[in-house]
Design a protein around this motif. Sequence first.
Motif, mmCIF file in Angstrom:
data_model
loop_
_atom_site.group_PDB
_atom_site.id
_atom_site.type_symbol
_atom_site.label_atom_id
_atom_site.label_comp_id
_atom_site.label_asym_id
_atom_site.label_seq_id
_atom_site.Cartn_x
_atom_site.Cartn_y
_atom_site.Cartn_z
ATOM 1 N N GLY A 91 1.100 -1.354 -0.148
ATOM 2 C CA GLY A 91 -0.140 -0.028 0.756
ATOM 3 C C GLY A 91 0.719 1.112 0.291
ATOM 4 O O GLY A 91 0.696 2.335 -0.528
ATOM 5 N N THR A 92 2.224 1.155 0.490
ATOM 6 C CA THR A 92 2.975 2.182 0.520
ATOM 7 C C THR A 92 3.481 2.938 -0.708
ATOM 8 O O THR A 92 3.390 4.197 -1.220
ATOM 9 C CB THR A 92 4.385 2.070 0.984
ATOM 10 O OG1 THR A 92 4.563 1.215 2.095
ATOM 11 C CG2 THR A 92 5.154 3.210 1.135
ATOM 12 N N THR B 47 8.470 14.106 4.094
ATOM 13 C CA THR B 47 7.413 13.852 4.662
ATOM 14 C C THR B 47 6.451 13.149 4.769
ATOM 15 O O THR B 47 5.508 12.633 5.266
ATOM 16 C CB THR B 47 6.929 15.761 4.699
ATOM 17 O OG1 THR B 47 8.011 16.178 5.082
ATOM 18 C CG2 THR B 47 5.509 16.129 5.561
ATOM 19 N N ALA B 48 6.588 13.377 2.918
ATOM 20 C CA ALA B 48 5.417 12.295 2.189
ATOM 21 C C ALA B 48 5.370 10.664 3.059
ATOM 22 O O ALA B 48 4.750 10.292 3.534
ATOM 23 C CB ALA B 48 5.904 12.086 0.983
ATOM 24 N N ASN B 49 6.735 10.293 3.290
ATOM 25 C CA ASN B 49 7.088 9.543 3.677
ATOM 26 C C ASN B 49 6.545 8.943 5.056
ATOM 27 O O ASN B 49 6.186 7.924 5.293
ATOM 28 C CB ASN B 49 8.661 8.814 3.624
ATOM 29 C CG ASN B 49 8.601 7.347 4.149
ATOM 30 O OD1 ASN B 49 8.273 6.653 3.388
ATOM 31 N ND2 ASN B 49 10.367 7.249 4.833
ATOM 32 N N ALA B 50 7.237 10.132 6.230
ATOM 33 C CA ALA B 50 6.662 10.004 7.494
ATOM 34 C C ALA B 50 5.255 10.050 7.417
ATOM 35 O O ALA B 50 4.617 9.357 8.536
ATOM 36 C CB ALA B 50 7.175 11.086 8.275
ATOM 37 N N THR B 51 4.016 10.496 6.766
ATOM 38 C CA THR B 51 2.918 10.869 6.853
ATOM 39 C C THR B 51 2.036 9.827 6.280
ATOM 40 O O THR B 51 1.075 9.548 6.702
ATOM 41 C CB THR B 51 2.755 12.240 5.760
ATOM 42 O OG1 THR B 51 3.117 13.346 6.182
ATOM 43 C CG2 THR B 51 1.173 12.686 5.975
ATOM 44 N N SER B 52 2.748 9.131 5.060
ATOM 45 C CA SER B 52 2.481 7.531 4.950
ATOM 46 C C SER B 52 2.322 7.068 5.806
ATOM 47 O O SER B 52 1.455 6.252 5.777
ATOM 48 C CB SER B 52 3.019 7.085 3.610
ATOM 49 O OG SER B 52 2.737 5.903 3.041
ATOM 50 N N ALA B 53 3.183 6.785 6.205
ATOM 51 C CA ALA B 53 4.268 5.591 7.636
ATOM 52 C C ALA B 53 2.575 5.955 9.029
ATOM 53 O O ALA B 53 1.574 4.795 9.261
ATOM 54 C CB ALA B 53 4.993 5.729 8.312
ATOM 55 N N VAL B 54 2.687 7.448 9.179
ATOM 56 C CA VAL B 54 1.674 7.621 10.087
ATOM 57 C C VAL B 54 0.134 6.805 9.822
ATOM 58 O O VAL B 54 -0.920 6.983 10.864
ATOM 59 C CB VAL B 54 1.983 8.963 10.818
ATOM 60 C CG1 VAL B 54 0.536 9.539 11.761
ATOM 61 C CG2 VAL B 54 3.236 9.046 11.232
#
Length: 255
Positions: free
Chosen positions: A26-27, A43-50
């Motif tokens: 899904g990432t 920021t996109a990577n961190a936001t996606s994880a959260v």
Amino acid sequence: MDLSTTALLAASGLGAGLVNAIAGGGTFFTFSALIAAGLPPITANATSAVAVTPANLASAWAYRRELAANLRRFAALGIVSLLGGLVGAYILTATDNAAFRLLVPWLLLFATLLFAMSPRIVALARAIGKAEGGHPSRRAWIGGLAFQCLVAVYGGFFGAGMGIVMLAALAITEGDDFHLINSAKHLCSTLIQLVAVVLFIAAGLVSWKETFIVGAASVIGGYAGVAFGRKLPAPVIRWIVIAVGALLTLYFFMR
């Protein structure tokens, strides 16, 4: 945020929840949609994880009986997952956007290849795990733990394709029992994600408006994925994810 961006983020969350419930990957959807929405890569990577954490927690909760029955067995896996996830997330927080942007196409290529080769990877890991009468040798078990630690570092740093490599690591330490492996996978991936999320929030890397949109849609997608998965074979979903991953890899290499 305009309506089209909101719709794109919601669609990515829905797709992420759907494919994560069936095959993983899904990432690919959430990360690329958040980049398209204008967020910097880290920021996109961190936001996606959260954003996908609530859906992943729900999946782990579904295996609560198996996890409760095997907590002592999974203790070592949980510890190395926490440590590896912490290291990977810390590396991300210490990386600047320019450097991470250069890594993105290579990370996507790596994850796409993992999905494409996943049946062979898992089969090879199971063969290693069965080296001694159907049970892993002590050397294979230690090797599997070390492998899981590396998977956790990758998962804390980026995460796309993490579930596939984790299945291979768990096939070495846990054998052929599907429910045992799947419950261990949900435990380890949840621990990796939780420790990463804490670091990402503490470092101020999360964009909350996008998080709520993607997160709410991913929960709906995860719920729908259970019913949808009964009708559509997992290999079909896996090849859809591979195709999306290949297109995204090509796109980011050409940017």
